[in-house]
Design an enzyme around this catalytic site. Structure first.
Site, PDB file in Angstrom:
ATOM      1  CB  SER A   1       9.116   6.832 -10.005  1.00  0.00           C
ATOM      2  OG  SER A   1       9.282   5.882 -11.016  1.00  0.00           O
TER       3      SER A   1
ATOM      4  N   GLY B   1      -0.632   1.544  -4.565  1.00  0.00           N
ATOM      5  CA  GLY B   1      -1.501   0.649  -3.794  1.00  0.00           C
ATOM      6  C   GLY B   1      -2.398   1.425  -2.842  1.00  0.00           C
TER       7      GLY B   1
ATOM      8  CE  LYS C   1       3.521   4.588 -17.242  1.00  0.00           C
ATOM      9  NZ  LYS C   1       3.272   3.906 -15.993  1.00  0.00           N
TER      10      LYS C   1
ATOM     11  CG  ASN D   1       7.947   4.091 -17.407  1.00  0.00           C
ATOM     12  OD1 ASN D   1       7.681   5.267 -17.209  1.00  0.00           O
ATOM     13  ND2 ASN D   1       7.180   3.114 -16.972  1.00  0.00           N
TER      14      ASN D   1
ATOM     15  N   PRO E   1       0.824  -1.218   0.000  1.00  0.00           N
ATOM     16  CG  PRO E   1       0.063  -0.942   2.195  1.00  0.00           C
ATOM     17  CD  PRO E   1       0.903  -1.846   1.338  1.00  0.00           C
ATOM     18  N   GLY E   2       1.672   1.436  -1.060  1.00  0.00           N
ATOM     19  CA  GLY E   2       2.471   2.647  -1.221  1.00  0.00           C
ATOM     20  C   GLY E   2       1.700   3.679  -2.015  1.00  0.00           C
TER      21      GLY E   2
ATOM     22  CD  GLU F   1       9.553  -0.185 -10.328  1.00  0.00           C
ATOM     23  OE1 GLU F   1       9.149   0.902 -10.801  1.00  0.00           O
ATOM     24  OE2 GLU F   1       8.802  -1.136 -10.073  1.00  0.00           O
TER      25      GLU F   1
HETATM   26  N1  LIG Z   1       3.917   6.310  -8.058  1.00  0.00           N
HETATM   27  C1  LIG Z   1       3.570   6.528  -9.312  1.00  0.00           C
HETATM   28  O1  LIG Z   1       3.255   7.664  -9.693  1.00  0.00           O
HETATM   29  C2  LIG Z   1       3.524   5.395 -10.308  1.00  0.00           C
HETATM   30  C3  LIG Z   1       2.890   5.626 -11.542  1.00  0.00           C
HETATM   31  C4  LIG Z   1       2.795   4.586 -12.446  1.00  0.00           C
HETATM   32  C5  LIG Z   1       3.323   3.336 -12.134  1.00  0.00           C
HETATM   33  N2  LIG Z   1       3.947   3.140 -10.941  1.00  0.00           N
HETATM   34  C6  LIG Z   1       4.466   1.797 -10.660  1.00  0.00           C
HETATM   35  O2  LIG Z   1       3.654   1.215  -9.642  1.00  0.00           O
HETATM   36  C7  LIG Z   1       4.441   0.287  -8.852  1.00  0.00           C
HETATM   37  C8  LIG Z   1       4.339   0.713  -7.386  1.00  0.00           C
HETATM   38  O3  LIG Z   1       4.985   1.971  -7.270  1.00  0.00           O
HETATM   39  P1  LIG Z   1       4.761   2.970  -6.051  1.00  0.00           P
HETATM   40  O4  LIG Z   1       5.179   4.305  -6.540  1.00  0.00           O
HETATM   41  O5  LIG Z   1       3.407   2.795  -5.500  1.00  0.00           O
HETATM   42  O6  LIG Z   1       5.859   2.429  -5.014  1.00  0.00           O
HETATM   43  P2  LIG Z   1       5.912   2.696  -3.440  1.00  0.00           P
HETATM   44  O7  LIG Z   1       5.264   3.987  -3.105  1.00  0.00           O
HETATM   45  O8  LIG Z   1       7.349   2.492  -3.063  1.00  0.00           O
HETATM   46  O9  LIG Z   1       5.022   1.538  -2.832  1.00  0.00           O
HETATM   47  C9  LIG Z   1       5.430   0.206  -2.806  1.00  0.00           C
HETATM   48  C10 LIG Z   1       4.860  -0.405  -1.547  1.00  0.00           C
HETATM   49  O10 LIG Z   1       5.186  -1.802  -1.510  1.00  0.00           O
HETATM   50  C11 LIG Z   1       5.481  -2.099  -0.156  1.00  0.00           C
HETATM   51  N3  LIG Z   1       6.177  -3.373  -0.047  1.00  0.00           N
HETATM   52  C12 LIG Z   1       7.414  -3.721  -0.438  1.00  0.00           C
HETATM   53  N4  LIG Z   1       7.664  -4.997  -0.121  1.00  0.00           N
HETATM   54  C13 LIG Z   1       6.560  -5.467   0.496  1.00  0.00           C
HETATM   55  C14 LIG Z   1       6.207  -6.715   1.069  1.00  0.00           C
HETATM   56  N5  LIG Z   1       7.054  -7.754   1.094  1.00  0.00           N
HETATM   57  N6  LIG Z   1       4.979  -6.845   1.616  1.00  0.00           N
HETATM   58  C15 LIG Z   1       4.114  -5.817   1.624  1.00  0.00           C
HETATM   59  N7  LIG Z   1       4.388  -4.606   1.088  1.00  0.00           N
HETATM   60  C16 LIG Z   1       5.611  -4.441   0.546  1.00  0.00           C
HETATM   61  C17 LIG Z   1       6.305  -0.913   0.287  1.00  0.00           C
HETATM   62  O11 LIG Z   1       6.425  -0.913   1.695  1.00  0.00           O
HETATM   63  P3  LIG Z   1       7.173   0.242   2.537  1.00  0.00           P
HETATM   64  O12 LIG Z   1       6.048   1.129   3.000  1.00  0.00           O
HETATM   65  O13 LIG Z   1       7.873  -0.476   3.620  1.00  0.00           O
HETATM   66  O14 LIG Z   1       8.112   0.952   1.571  1.00  0.00           O
HETATM   67  C18 LIG Z   1       5.441   0.205  -0.262  1.00  0.00           C
HETATM   68  O15 LIG Z   1       4.367   0.501   0.605  1.00  0.00           O
HETATM   69  C19 LIG Z   1       5.867   0.386  -9.415  1.00  0.00           C
HETATM   70  O16 LIG Z   1       6.085  -0.640 -10.356  1.00  0.00           O
HETATM   71  C20 LIG Z   1       5.893   1.743 -10.110  1.00  0.00           C
HETATM   72  O17 LIG Z   1       6.843   1.829 -11.139  1.00  0.00           O
HETATM   73  C21 LIG Z   1       4.057   4.137 -10.010  1.00  0.00           C
END
Ligand SMILES: NC(=O)c1ccc[n+]([C@@H]2O[C@H](COP(=O)([O-])OP(=O)(O)OC[C@H]3O[C@@H](n4cnc5c(N)ncnc54)[C@H](OP(=O)(O)O)[C@@H]3O)[C@@H](O)[C@H]2O)c1
Length: 291
Positions: free
Chosen positions: A246, A12, A177, A181, A8-9, A258
């Protein structure tokens, strides 16, 4: 529908907050690495979307399977996060993978059958400032493959501001995409935001990196046109010069990057199809070395 969100980052947490308010959703469980008390998502229009889903930090706390598992960790965290799948996945469960790259299914198949996996291309700019506290910057889109599972997934977002749709050509959507990226490596390598595209030679370098992506993407069936490299450069040139993608954001924050999902994959699949991709290989090697 009972939903579990693994990771849930930024992404999520954003989708979990919106889905918590969907009439189709009866429960949302957050499977977190770092505990959080609640979700507060600032929507693009300034509204605060708040939710208090159940939060668990240990797979042993899961007592029953759910209808949908949404995997929204970074791509490199999938193996560690797979521990959540055994208790969450029952005979009817589908697993949506909300991540960048083109290997959503391949990443999860060591842990779950391919016919349970729904790959998702996410374009939802979102940023986390603290556990559970997220800025959702633009409404954004979600694209999934056409078919029963894809349509069911897209339907979950009907009441949200996120535009979810299906496509008959997911491969092309995912590689388009990826073309955007892969260019982000230039920012992560230089440590400079979007405006670096205006420095001498950088636009041509980006074009060449994206051209490699186009050729490899075509080899695996993506319908990528010759215009894609110019389109990526044009997007970079018209973005705010201080924009931070990112990959650069992760580098600046000292987090893992990544690089494999965004550049390494182009070199790997290129090698498998006899198409050299030296610029993406170099980007992946250098980013890996920096880590
Ligand atoms: N953010 C954007 O704008 C965006 C846009 C398009 C696509 N994406 C893609 O979406 C995906 C997620 O990105 P994000 O930006 O949401 O990343 P993020 O903010 O770093 O969130 C990832 C989450 O996964 C958690 N996590 C890691 N290992 C885990 C485990 N073993 N069990 C449970 N949770 C775990 C992390 O925990 P912690 O809280 O401990 O760090 C964090 O809460 C990536 O592939 C990214 O490239 C992101």
């Amino acid at each position: 529908m009972r939903i579990a969100v693994v990771g849930p980052g930024a992404i999520g947490g954003t989708v979990a907050a919106w889905l918590s308010h969907s009439p189709l959703v009866s429960s949302v469980t957050l499977c977190a690495r770092t505990p959080l008390a609640r979700l507060v998502v600032e929507a693009p229009d300034g509204r605060l979307i708040e939710a208090r889903p159940r939060v668990v930090t240990d797979p042993a706390e899961i007592t029953a399977p759910v209808d949908w598992v949404l995997v929204a960790t970074k791509a490199y965290d999938v193996a560690a996060a797979s521990a959540w799948l055994a208790p969450l996945v029952g005979p009817q469960t589908l697993v949506a993978v909300l991540q960048n790259g083109v290997e959503h299914v391949e990443r999860l198949t060591p842990f779950i059958a391919a016919d349970r996996i729904v790959p998702v291309v996410v374009d939802i700019p979102a940023e986390r400032s603290a556990p559970g506290r997220i800025q959702h910057r633009r409404n954004g889109t979600i694209v999934v493959p056409a078919g029963e599972a894809g349509e069911a997934f897209a339907a979950l977002f009907a009441e949200s501001v996120i535009a979810a749709s299906t496509t008959d050509d997911f491969t092309t959507v995912a590689w388009t995409k990826l073309a955007l990226n892969c260019a982000g490596a230039v920012n992560a390598l230089t440590g400079l935001p979007g405006g670096v595209v205006r420095e001498a030679g950088v636009a041509d370098l980006i074009r060449a990196m994206v051209r490699e992506c186009v050729l490899v993407g075509r080899a695996v069936g993506a319908g990528l046109g010759d215009h894609i490299p110019d389109w990526v450069v044009e997007r970079a040139e018209t973005s705010p010069p201080d924009s931070v993608n990112s990959l650069l954001g992760d580098r600046l924050a000292g987090r893992p990057m990544e690089w494999d999902a965004r550049n390494g994959v182009i070199a790997r699949l290129g090698a498998a199809h006899g198409i050299p991709a030296p610029l993406n290989a170099m980007a992946a090697t250098l980013l890996s070395a920096m880590e």
